[in-house]
Design a protein around this motif. Sequence first.
Motif, PDB file in Angstrom:
ATOM      1  N   ASN A 170      -4.718 -12.660  -2.159  1.00  0.00           N
ATOM      2  CA  ASN A 170      -4.072 -12.936  -3.456  1.00  0.00           C
ATOM      3  C   ASN A 170      -3.743 -11.679  -4.255  1.00  0.00           C
ATOM      4  OD1 ASN A 170      -4.401 -15.703  -2.845  1.00  0.00           O
ATOM      5  ND2 ASN A 170      -6.442 -15.668  -3.747  1.00  0.00           N
ATOM      6  N   GLU A 171      -3.588 -10.559  -3.584  1.00  0.00           N
ATOM      7  CA  GLU A 171      -3.204  -9.308  -4.250  1.00  0.00           C
ATOM      8  C   GLU A 171      -1.882  -8.851  -3.646  1.00  0.00           C
ATOM      9  OE1 GLU A 171      -4.855  -7.410  -6.674  1.00  0.00           O
ATOM     10  OE2 GLU A 171      -6.349  -9.002  -6.871  1.00  0.00           O
ATOM     11  N   PRO A 172      -0.932  -8.452  -4.473  1.00  0.00           N
ATOM     12  CA  PRO A 172       0.372  -8.043  -3.929  1.00  0.00           C
ATOM     13  C   PRO A 172       0.325  -6.661  -3.262  1.00  0.00           C
ATOM     14  CG  PRO A 172       0.371  -7.828  -6.312  1.00  0.00           C
ATOM     15  CD  PRO A 172      -0.934  -8.468  -5.929  1.00  0.00           C
ATOM     16  N   GLN A 173      -0.569  -5.790  -3.694  1.00  0.00           N
ATOM     17  CA  GLN A 173      -0.644  -4.438  -3.161  1.00  0.00           C
ATOM     18  C   GLN A 173      -1.980  -4.228  -2.435  1.00  0.00           C
ATOM     19  OE1 GLN A 173       1.733  -1.938  -3.295  1.00  0.00           O
ATOM     20  NE2 GLN A 173       3.029  -3.623  -3.987  1.00  0.00           N
ATOM     21  N   PRO A 174      -1.967  -3.443  -1.359  1.00  0.00           N
ATOM     22  CA  PRO A 174      -3.231  -3.148  -0.679  1.00  0.00           C
ATOM     23  C   PRO A 174      -4.043  -2.130  -1.468  1.00  0.00           C
ATOM     24  CG  PRO A 174      -1.458  -1.938   0.348  1.00  0.00           C
ATOM     25  CD  PRO A 174      -0.825  -2.821  -0.698  1.00  0.00           C
ATOM     26  N   GLU A 175      -5.342  -2.118  -1.187  1.00  0.00           N
ATOM     27  CA  GLU A 175      -6.206  -1.072  -1.746  1.00  0.00           C
ATOM     28  C   GLU A 175      -6.259   0.038  -0.705  1.00  0.00           C
ATOM     29  OE1 GLU A 175      -9.967  -2.397  -3.265  1.00  0.00           O
ATOM     30  OE2 GLU A 175      -9.104  -4.331  -3.833  1.00  0.00           O
ATOM     31  N   VAL A 176      -6.048   1.262  -1.136  1.00  0.00           N
ATOM     32  CA  VAL A 176      -5.990   2.389  -0.213  1.00  0.00           C
ATOM     33  C   VAL A 176      -7.072   3.390  -0.601  1.00  0.00           C
ATOM     34  CG1 VAL A 176      -4.517   4.211   0.722  1.00  0.00           C
ATOM     35  CG2 VAL A 176      -3.505   2.031   0.038  1.00  0.00           C
ATOM     36  N   TRP A 177      -7.825   3.836   0.400  1.00  0.00           N
ATOM     37  CA  TRP A 177      -8.855   4.843   0.165  1.00  0.00           C
ATOM     38  C   TRP A 177      -8.561   6.020   1.072  1.00  0.00           C
ATOM     39  CZ3 TRP A 177     -12.115   7.675   3.047  1.00  0.00           C
ATOM     40  CH2 TRP A 177     -13.075   8.408   2.356  1.00  0.00           C
ATOM     41  N   PRO A 178      -8.717   7.235   0.657  1.00  0.00           N
ATOM     42  CA  PRO A 178      -9.141   7.742  -0.642  1.00  0.00           C
ATOM     43  C   PRO A 178      -8.022   7.689  -1.674  1.00  0.00           C
ATOM     44  CG  PRO A 178      -8.816   9.585   0.863  1.00  0.00           C
ATOM     45  CD  PRO A 178      -8.575   8.337   1.639  1.00  0.00           C
ATOM     46  N   SER A 179      -6.775   7.837  -1.198  1.00  0.00           N
ATOM     47  CA  SER A 179      -5.612   7.715  -2.081  1.00  0.00           C
ATOM     48  C   SER A 179      -4.410   7.414  -1.192  1.00  0.00           C
ATOM     49  CB  SER A 179      -5.379   9.012  -2.868  1.00  0.00           C
ATOM     50  OG  SER A 179      -4.931  10.037  -2.000  1.00  0.00           O
ATOM     51  N   PRO A 180      -3.352   6.865  -1.771  1.00  0.00           N
ATOM     52  CA  PRO A 180      -2.175   6.595  -0.933  1.00  0.00           C
ATOM     53  C   PRO A 180      -1.620   7.851  -0.252  1.00  0.00           C
ATOM     54  CG  PRO A 180      -2.007   5.366  -2.975  1.00  0.00           C
ATOM     55  CD  PRO A 180      -3.213   6.275  -3.100  1.00  0.00           C
ATOM     56  N   GLN A 181      -1.608   8.975  -0.961  1.00  0.00           N
ATOM     57  CA  GLN A 181      -1.074  10.214  -0.385  1.00  0.00           C
ATOM     58  C   GLN A 181      -1.927  10.685   0.795  1.00  0.00           C
ATOM     59  OE1 GLN A 181      -0.556  13.405  -3.171  1.00  0.00           O
ATOM     60  NE2 GLN A 181       0.184  14.825  -1.611  1.00  0.00           N
ATOM     61  N   LYS A 182      -3.265  10.685   0.635  1.00  0.00           N
ATOM     62  CA  LYS A 182      -4.138  11.137   1.737  1.00  0.00           C
ATOM     63  C   LYS A 182      -4.077  10.164   2.913  1.00  0.00           C
ATOM     64  CE  LYS A 182      -7.008  14.274  -0.623  1.00  0.00           C
ATOM     65  NZ  LYS A 182      -8.188  15.040  -0.630  1.00  0.00           N
ATOM     66  N   ALA A 183      -3.957   8.876   2.618  1.00  0.00           N
ATOM     67  CA  ALA A 183      -3.832   7.890   3.696  1.00  0.00           C
ATOM     68  C   ALA A 183      -2.546   8.136   4.482  1.00  0.00           C
ATOM     69  CB  ALA A 183      -3.869   6.474   3.133  1.00  0.00           C
ATOM     70  N   LYS A 184      -1.458   8.457   3.781  1.00  0.00           N
ATOM     71  CA  LYS A 184      -0.189   8.759   4.455  1.00  0.00           C
ATOM     72  C   LYS A 184      -0.344   9.967   5.360  1.00  0.00           C
ATOM     73  CE  LYS A 184       3.012   6.788   1.083  1.00  0.00           C
ATOM     74  NZ  LYS A 184       4.002   7.055   0.037  1.00  0.00           N
ATOM     75  N   GLN A 185      -1.104  10.985   4.911  1.00  0.00           N
ATOM     76  CA  GLN A 185      -1.320  12.179   5.730  1.00  0.00           C
ATOM     77  C   GLN A 185      -2.069  11.825   7.029  1.00  0.00           C
ATOM     78  OE1 GLN A 185      -3.445  14.784   3.081  1.00  0.00           O
ATOM     79  NE2 GLN A 185      -1.573  15.571   2.108  1.00  0.00           N
ATOM     80  N   VAL A 186      -3.111  11.001   6.892  1.00  0.00           N
ATOM     81  CA  VAL A 186      -3.895  10.622   8.070  1.00  0.00           C
ATOM     82  C   VAL A 186      -3.027   9.815   9.037  1.00  0.00           C
ATOM     83  CG1 VAL A 186      -5.868   9.240   8.882  1.00  0.00           C
ATOM     84  CG2 VAL A 186      -6.114  10.683   6.862  1.00  0.00           C
ATOM     85  N   ILE A 187      -2.257   8.881   8.490  1.00  0.00           N
ATOM     86  CA  ILE A 187      -1.396   8.044   9.336  1.00  0.00           C
ATOM     87  C   ILE A 187      -0.305   8.890   9.990  1.00  0.00           C
ATOM     88  CG2 ILE A 187       0.278   6.149   9.288  1.00  0.00           C
ATOM     89  CD1 ILE A 187      -1.541   4.890   7.074  1.00  0.00           C
ATOM     90  N   SER A 188       0.265   9.836   9.257  1.00  0.00           N
ATOM     91  CA  SER A 188       1.285  10.722   9.838  1.00  0.00           C
ATOM     92  C   SER A 188       0.701  11.548  10.975  1.00  0.00           C
ATOM     93  CB  SER A 188       1.852  11.662   8.773  1.00  0.00           C
ATOM     94  OG  SER A 188       2.581  10.938   7.830  1.00  0.00           O
ATOM     95  N   CYS A 223      -9.144   7.152   6.538  1.00  0.00           N
ATOM     96  CA  CYS A 223      -8.607   6.385   5.428  1.00  0.00           C
ATOM     97  C   CYS A 223      -8.865   4.910   5.691  1.00  0.00           C
ATOM     98  CB  CYS A 223      -7.119   6.645   5.233  1.00  0.00           C
ATOM     99  SG  CYS A 223      -6.071   6.011   6.553  1.00  0.00           S
ATOM    100  N   ALA A 224      -8.681   4.121   4.658  1.00  0.00           N
ATOM    101  CA  ALA A 224      -8.806   2.669   4.785  1.00  0.00           C
ATOM    102  C   ALA A 224      -7.685   2.034   3.988  1.00  0.00           C
ATOM    103  CB  ALA A 224     -10.157   2.202   4.268  1.00  0.00           C
ATOM    104  N   ILE A 225      -7.093   1.023   4.585  1.00  0.00           N
ATOM    105  CA  ILE A 225      -6.077   0.236   3.894  1.00  0.00           C
ATOM    106  C   ILE A 225      -6.544  -1.213   3.982  1.00  0.00           C
ATOM    107  CG2 ILE A 225      -3.663  -0.474   3.839  1.00  0.00           C
ATOM    108  CD1 ILE A 225      -3.046   2.176   5.344  1.00  0.00           C
ATOM    109  N   ILE A 226      -6.823  -1.788   2.833  1.00  0.00           N
ATOM    110  CA  ILE A 226      -7.379  -3.138   2.786  1.00  0.00           C
ATOM    111  C   ILE A 226      -6.449  -4.019   1.963  1.00  0.00           C
ATOM    112  CG2 ILE A 226      -9.359  -4.536   2.095  1.00  0.00           C
ATOM    113  CD1 ILE A 226     -11.059  -1.936   2.366  1.00  0.00           C
TER     114      ILE A 226
END
Length: 173
Positions: A51-69, A44-47
């Motif tokens: 000047n953006e309040p939210q990060p861009e998450v790849w492939p999706s926030p849910q899949k990124a959470k799975q990888v991080i968990s 996953c990637a979290i960028i």
Amino acid sequence: MARKKSKLEYIANNSKRRATFRARKTSLIKKIDEISTLCGVQSCAIIYPPNEPQPEVWPSPQKAKQVISKFKEIPKLEQNKRMLTQESLLRKRIQKAEDQLKKQKDENRQKEMSHLMFQCLSSGEVTANASLIDLCDLSRLIDQTLKEIDLKIERIHDQEKMANQVEATQTQP
């Protein structure tokens, strides 16, 4: 046509910096997608764009959470085993470069001593400008070379003995 390698330094021009960010971010995500697909690994990637309040998450926030968990389930010691900080990466690179330099210096010294040895053999005398260190290294090289010659002579004698024994057993009735 090969691309020119750019310097890794802060881009002062706002529009160039934003354009570079977009292009590099796209390339990074493409590479992460490729390694995931080709090698069958979870990634996953979290960028955090400027000047953006939210990060861009790849492939999706849910899949990124799975990888991080999954990563967090690994014991801390195992997590840190393969992690590199900028400092540790540079230390490894410096150590590797120092090792290569030492190896090259040793090889060069060996060649210098071989050259000096052959000069001495061809002229029959040691050159006057050889230092004490050179003479000690030359002595070690000569000793090493003589040992190698003795080993070769011993092997040849052993081979001749075996050949004579085989020949003797074949000629007996």
